[in-house]
Enzyme design. Structure first.
Site, PDB file in Angstrom:
ATOM      1  N   LYS A  83     117.106  57.588   6.306  1.00 32.55           N
ATOM      2  CA  LYS A  83     117.725  57.621   7.644  1.00 32.55           C
ATOM      3  C   LYS A  83     116.704  58.257   8.585  1.00 32.55           C
ATOM      4  CE  LYS A  83     122.374  58.319   9.505  1.00 32.55           C
ATOM      5  NZ  LYS A  83     122.538  56.989  10.070  1.00 32.55           N
TER       6      LYS A  83
HETATM    7  N1  PLP Z   1     123.607  51.662   7.615  1.00 35.10           N
HETATM    8  C1  PLP Z   1     123.000  52.176   8.693  1.00 35.10           C
HETATM    9  C2  PLP Z   1     121.758  51.516   9.179  1.00 35.10           C
HETATM   10  C3  PLP Z   1     123.517  53.317   9.323  1.00 35.10           C
HETATM   11  O1  PLP Z   1     122.929  53.827  10.395  1.00 35.10           O
HETATM   12  C4  PLP Z   1     124.700  53.896   8.814  1.00 35.10           C
HETATM   13  C5  PLP Z   1     125.270  55.085   9.459  1.00 35.10           C
HETATM   14  O2  PLP Z   1     124.981  56.179   9.108  1.00 35.10           O
HETATM   15  C6  PLP Z   1     125.299  53.331   7.681  1.00 35.10           C
HETATM   16  C7  PLP Z   1     124.729  52.213   7.114  1.00 35.10           C
HETATM   17  C8  PLP Z   1     126.532  53.921   7.081  1.00 35.10           C
HETATM   18  O3  PLP Z   1     126.259  55.137   6.442  1.00 35.10           O
HETATM   19  P1  PLP Z   1     127.375  56.253   6.323  1.00 35.10           P
HETATM   20  O4  PLP Z   1     128.568  55.584   5.754  1.00 35.10           O
HETATM   21  O5  PLP Z   1     126.789  57.256   5.383  1.00 35.10           O
HETATM   22  O6  PLP Z   1     127.600  56.786   7.669  1.00 35.10           O
HETATM   23  C1  COI Z   2     126.413  56.970  11.804  1.00 29.66           C
HETATM   24  O1  COI Z   2     127.361  56.221  11.553  1.00 29.66           O
HETATM   25  O2  COI Z   2     126.461  58.177  11.583  1.00 29.66           O
HETATM   26  C2  COI Z   2     125.161  56.458  12.340  1.00 29.66           C
HETATM   27  O3  COI Z   2     124.194  57.119  12.294  1.00 29.66           O
HETATM   28  C3  COI Z   2     125.118  55.120  12.914  1.00 29.66           C
HETATM   29  C4  COI Z   2     124.878  55.061  14.373  1.00 29.66           C
HETATM   30  C5  COI Z   2     125.324  53.689  14.781  1.00 29.66           C
HETATM   31  C6  COI Z   2     125.533  56.092  15.200  1.00 29.66           C
END
Ligand code: PLP
Ligand code: COI
Length: 364
Positions: free
Chosen positions: A203
């Protein structure tokens, strides 16, 4: 000083936090990512001192040297998680240990120092505690954004020797502004998000910078989000710009693209896989092509599709658009399976459904 110690956060409360009536006004309709709480957590790192100088302090601009490494080579990572207000007036977090671990994995990929899990969790807990009044009532939440960047003043290309870890918090409502029952997505044909061996599973800010042009193209075509295909064959559905994706079939089973290093291992994704399996829903983590998506939507084999993530929670996908045309999934709105999984997930997150998994972390 040891590099793995847990740190004592020194509190410097804001001398003039925002007045309650002004805060209440902001919390009425906060949108996403524009309303910020009074404080931030900060921790510094240097190769010589390790992690040190942990503080809770007023949220304020950070002085930066124009030669700070992050401004040139983008050595930066972040996380996203939410704090929820509970009925008894407390606050909880959803699986924050998973965010702490993913932060460590992102740090490793970006050649950054590993922040101890306890320091990550303490920083988040302390910030939520001091800014508890910023957690909106009702469906809103306090979106927590931990991040770390290279702060060495040096233009050579190498891992920085200095870093700043910061946690800020933003009172939020729904991520998508649309009032439609489902979002529309644009299949990017010219741009990919991540290639094998790249940083797709981390990330890091750079992944999002690289996604913006594709997202702008999606917006231009009237879509809420961009869908990225794999970088090698430009055929396999990977994920959306900021969320993972699931497909629901007429036999009751579900598919989500497998984690192969090019997509973000979402915590919502992994939680939904667990919840679905416990409900007796077969979930396959297997490649799914854009051609198959179109064919299955046309034949009716595909009943539902949804996006998931911390910001997006669970959001049905109704329409898929590309330069070749568009197709609709089901009736173009949400579906029963999507709603069922969302209700269970949100129910656990908000303390309305029993948490048999130990996912809920109580802050106070
Ligand atoms: N994929 C991307 C590119 C993201 O930015 C996010 C958000 O954080 C997710 C998937 C989903 O991850 P999470 O469920 O840990 O928020
Ligand atoms: C999240 O879901 O936390 C992300 O980082 C995704 C972004 C679209 C805010």
């Amino acid at each position: 000083m040891s590099k793995t110690q847990s740190l004592q956060f020194v509190r410097h409360p804001h001398p003039a936090p925002l007045a309650a009536d002004k805060r209440a006004e902001l919390l009425k309709n906060p949108g996403f990512g524009r309303v910020f709480s009074d404080h931030m957590a900060t921790v510094r790192y240097s190769d010589s001192q390790g992690w040190h100088d942990a503080r809770i302090e007023p949220r304020a601009p950070i002085p930066m040297d124009p030669a700070a490494a992050v401004l040139h080579y983008a050595q930066e990572i972040f996380e996203g998680l939410k704090a929820y207000r509970t009925e008894d007036g407390g606050a909880t977090l959803f699986r924050p240990e998973e965010n702490a671990r993913r932060f460590q994995q992102s740090a490793e990929r970006l050649a950054m120092p590993i922040l101890p899990e306890k320091v990550f969790l303490d920083a988040v807990d302390q910030l939520v505690d001091i800014d508890r009044a910023w957690i909106p009532e009702g469906d809103g939440s306090l979106y927590i954004r931990p991040f770390m960047f290279a702060n060495e003043i040096f233009l050579g290309v190498k891992p920085s020797s200095d870093y700043l870890f910061i946690v800020i918090a933003s009172s939020v409502g729904a991520y998508f502004k649309t009032s439609a029952p489902a979002v529309s997505v644009w299949v990017s044909q010219d741009y990919t998000r991540a290639a094998p061996g790249g940083t797709g599973a981390a990330k890091c800010g750079g992944n999002y910078a690289a996604s913006l042009l594709a997202q702008a193209e999606a917006t231009r075509h009237g879509c809420d989000q961009v869908v990225f295909l794999d970088a090698v064959e430009k055929r396999w559905v990977e994920e959306l710009g900021g969320m993972n994706v699931f497909f629901v079939f007429d036999d009751g089973s579900m598919v989500t693209p497998p984690l192969g290093g090019t997509i973000l291992p979402g915590i919502t994704r992994s939680s939904l896989i667990t919840l679905a399996k416990d409900k007796g829903i077969p979930v396959r983590e297997e490649p799914y092509s854009i051609q198959q998506w179109k064919a299955d939507a046309a034949s009716g084999r595909l009943r539902e599709a949804f996006a998931c993530g911390t910001a997006a929670v669970v959001t049905p996908i109704g329409t898929v658009r590309s330069p070749d045309g568009e197709f609709t999934i089901g009736n173009g709105g949400s579906g029963a399976r999507t709603e069922e999984l969302k209700a269970t997930l949100v129910g656990i997150q908000r303390g309305r459904v029993a948490d048999k998994y130990g996912w809920i972390h109580k802050v106070f």
